[in-house]
Design a protein around this motif. Sequence first.
Motif, PDB file in Angstrom:
ATOM      1  N   TYR A  33       0.820  -1.211   0.000  1.00 44.75           N
ATOM      2  CA  TYR A  33       0.000   0.000   0.000  1.00 44.75           C
ATOM      3  C   TYR A  33       0.849   1.255   0.000  1.00 44.75           C
ATOM      4  O   TYR A  33       2.059   1.203   0.218  1.00 44.75           O
ATOM      5  CB  TYR A  33      -0.968  -0.012   1.184  1.00 44.75           C
ATOM      6  N   ARG A  52       8.208   4.165  -4.720  1.00 45.66           N
ATOM      7  CA  ARG A  52       8.288   3.167  -3.639  1.00 45.66           C
ATOM      8  C   ARG A  52       7.304   2.021  -3.882  1.00 45.66           C
ATOM      9  O   ARG A  52       7.602   0.859  -3.610  1.00 45.66           O
ATOM     10  CB  ARG A  52       8.040   3.813  -2.273  1.00 45.66           C
ATOM     11  N   LYS A 148       6.430  -2.050   1.863  1.00 47.91           N
ATOM     12  CA  LYS A 148       5.252  -1.470   2.548  1.00 47.91           C
ATOM     13  C   LYS A 148       4.056  -2.403   2.400  1.00 47.91           C
ATOM     14  O   LYS A 148       3.149  -2.162   1.601  1.00 47.91           O
ATOM     15  CB  LYS A 148       4.967  -0.070   1.981  1.00 47.91           C
ATOM     16  N   GLU A 180      12.134   2.342  14.211  1.00 45.53           N
ATOM     17  CA  GLU A 180      11.267   3.427  13.730  1.00 45.53           C
ATOM     18  C   GLU A 180      10.023   3.465  14.591  1.00 45.53           C
ATOM     19  O   GLU A 180       9.859   2.648  15.503  1.00 45.53           O
ATOM     20  CB  GLU A 180      10.909   3.223  12.256  1.00 45.53           C
ATOM     21  N   SER A 183       4.260   3.682  12.808  1.00 42.65           N
ATOM     22  CA  SER A 183       3.819   4.052  11.451  1.00 42.65           C
ATOM     23  C   SER A 183       4.494   5.343  11.000  1.00 42.65           C
ATOM     24  O   SER A 183       3.887   6.163  10.314  1.00 42.65           O
ATOM     25  CB  SER A 183       2.295   4.206  11.403  1.00 42.65           C
ATOM     26  N   ASN A 184       5.766   5.499  11.399  1.00 43.98           N
ATOM     27  CA  ASN A 184       6.502   6.714  11.034  1.00 43.98           C
ATOM     28  C   ASN A 184       7.997   6.478  11.265  1.00 43.98           C
ATOM     29  O   ASN A 184       8.379   5.494  11.885  1.00 43.98           O
ATOM     30  CB  ASN A 184       6.004   7.906  11.868  1.00 43.98           C
ATOM     31  N   GLY A 206      10.940   6.077   4.451  1.00 42.83           N
ATOM     32  CA  GLY A 206       9.834   7.041   4.398  1.00 42.83           C
ATOM     33  C   GLY A 206      10.038   8.057   3.284  1.00 42.83           C
ATOM     34  O   GLY A 206      11.142   8.564   3.092  1.00 42.83           O
ATOM     35  N   ILE A 207       8.970   8.346   2.584  1.00 46.35           N
ATOM     36  CA  ILE A 207       9.017   9.366   1.538  1.00 46.35           C
ATOM     37  C   ILE A 207       9.176  10.737   2.198  1.00 46.35           C
ATOM     38  O   ILE A 207       9.902  11.599   1.709  1.00 46.35           O
ATOM     39  CB  ILE A 207       7.731   9.300   0.674  1.00 46.35           C
ATOM     40  N   THR A 208       8.532  10.911   3.340  1.00 44.73           N
ATOM     41  CA  THR A 208       8.669  12.166   4.089  1.00 44.73           C
ATOM     42  C   THR A 208      10.098  12.280   4.628  1.00 44.73           C
ATOM     43  O   THR A 208      10.698  13.356   4.595  1.00 44.73           O
ATOM     44  CB  THR A 208       7.659  12.203   5.254  1.00 44.73           C
ATOM     45  N   SER A 243       5.992  11.296   8.746  1.00 44.51           N
ATOM     46  CA  SER A 243       5.204  10.393   7.897  1.00 44.51           C
ATOM     47  C   SER A 243       4.321  11.255   7.005  1.00 44.51           C
ATOM     48  O   SER A 243       4.156  12.458   7.269  1.00 44.51           O
ATOM     49  CB  SER A 243       4.326   9.444   8.721  1.00 44.51           C
ATOM     50  N   ALA A 244       3.736  10.610   5.987  1.00 41.73           N
ATOM     51  CA  ALA A 244       2.864  11.340   5.062  1.00 41.73           C
ATOM     52  C   ALA A 244       1.698  11.985   5.809  1.00 41.73           C
ATOM     53  O   ALA A 244       1.251  13.068   5.444  1.00 41.73           O
ATOM     54  CB  ALA A 244       2.346  10.399   3.981  1.00 41.73           C
TER      55      ALA A 244
HETATM   56  N1  PDD Z   1       2.849   4.995   7.418  1.00 43.03           N
HETATM   57  N2  PDD Z   1       7.557   3.667   8.829  1.00 43.03           N
HETATM   58  C1  PDD Z   1       6.412   2.964   8.857  1.00 43.03           C
HETATM   59  C2  PDD Z   1       6.407   1.646   9.539  1.00 43.03           C
HETATM   60  C3  PDD Z   1       5.256   3.486   8.253  1.00 43.03           C
HETATM   61  O1  PDD Z   1       4.113   2.766   8.278  1.00 43.03           O
HETATM   62  C4  PDD Z   1       5.301   4.750   7.640  1.00 43.03           C
HETATM   63  C5  PDD Z   1       4.104   5.364   6.956  1.00 43.03           C
HETATM   64  C6  PDD Z   1       6.523   5.460   7.647  1.00 43.03           C
HETATM   65  C7  PDD Z   1       6.675   6.819   7.007  1.00 43.03           C
HETATM   66  O2  PDD Z   1       6.618   6.731   5.603  1.00 43.03           O
HETATM   67  P1  PDD Z   1       6.110   7.949   4.711  1.00 43.03           P
HETATM   68  O3  PDD Z   1       6.921   9.130   5.119  1.00 43.03           O
HETATM   69  O4  PDD Z   1       6.384   7.529   3.332  1.00 43.03           O
HETATM   70  O5  PDD Z   1       4.632   8.143   5.012  1.00 43.03           O
HETATM   71  C8  PDD Z   1       7.630   4.879   8.237  1.00 43.03           C
HETATM   72  C9  PDD Z   1       1.674   5.447   6.726  1.00 43.03           C
HETATM   73  C10 PDD Z   1       1.484   6.921   6.767  1.00 43.03           C
HETATM   74  C11 PDD Z   1       0.455   4.664   7.205  1.00 43.03           C
HETATM   75  O6  PDD Z   1       0.611   3.468   7.364  1.00 43.03           O
HETATM   76  O7  PDD Z   1      -0.628   5.238   7.371  1.00 43.03           O
END
Ligand code: PDD
Length: 284
Positions: A33, A52, A148, A180, A183-184, A206-208, A243-244
């Motif tokens: 996802y 990604r 992911k 980490e 979820s971020n 993470g893209i962020t 995170s996004a």
């Molecule tokens: N989560 N690490 C984990 C385990 C994550 O699930 C996420 C993102 C990130 C940050 O990734 P990004 O900067 O690309 O959002 C790091 C998303 C937001 C979610 O599951 O809702």
Amino acid sequence: MERTVYVNGEYVAESEAKISIFDRGFLMADGVYEVTTVLGGKLIDFDGHAVRLERSLNELDMAAACTKEELLAIHRKLVELNNIDEGLVYLQVTRGAADRDFAYPTDATPTLVLFTQAKPGLSGTAAADKGIKVIAADDIRWGRRDIKTVQLLYPSMCKMMAKAAGADDAWLVEDGFVTEGSSNNAYIVKDGTIITRHLGNEILAGITRSAVLRFAKEAQMQVEERSFTIAEAQAADEAFVTSASTFVMPVIEVDGAAVGTGKPGPVAKRLREIYLEEMRAKAV
Ligand code: PDD
């Protein structure tokens, strides 16, 4: 009001959307996802998420459901149909429906689902002015966290553990070091240096994270990509996550100990401002 969602080529009301009970995403978490932020009705870092996604699919020998251009068009159409100003677009690709078997099916068609979540005020300062509290939890996830996947049961358990402890989230710890957030991505700041774990199979790239580290370097801030411990985080001047859906979010407490002054710090605040300004300017 019902949302319009996207399922395998069609835009339908959410109550009409259907997926097979044999879908491997449902039976085996055999799916990946992406979550892309919408600000001012435009997509933040769509390219980063598309790249990604392609990597996640490749790592799992999973077919792409459509091209990057088609994906962008679907994202945009959903944002428009659902009138999203600030919010998220969730995208999921699974290996598709097939009779239950551990081996990958050879003839399944990938399932592609997208939906929007409106989050008015997402880019506001209300949450960031408060910051969040995190607890430490053992990182017992599988070893390919760089992909992911939709296997999110342990992160869900972590959010519940945090809630039960009066906190907001968990920082995951493996072999004594923070990997980490649930979820971020996790960061600390010590004597002006921003420290965050190096990339590898242990964390999601993470893209962020990528954008924030680039902006930090452009602003002449010192960045160290290395592991750190919970004790080091508790003794840091500042901490934050990216995170996004949270951009740059200050962390004011780590496993019961206040970080720095116990209030959101200046580095996180500055990075959040730069991130939002730069990404809004480049939004599509
Ligand atoms: N989560 N690490 C984990 C385990 C994550 O699930 C996420 C993102 C990130 C940050 O990734 P990004 O900067 O690309 O959002 C790091 C998303 C937001 C979610 O599951 O809702």
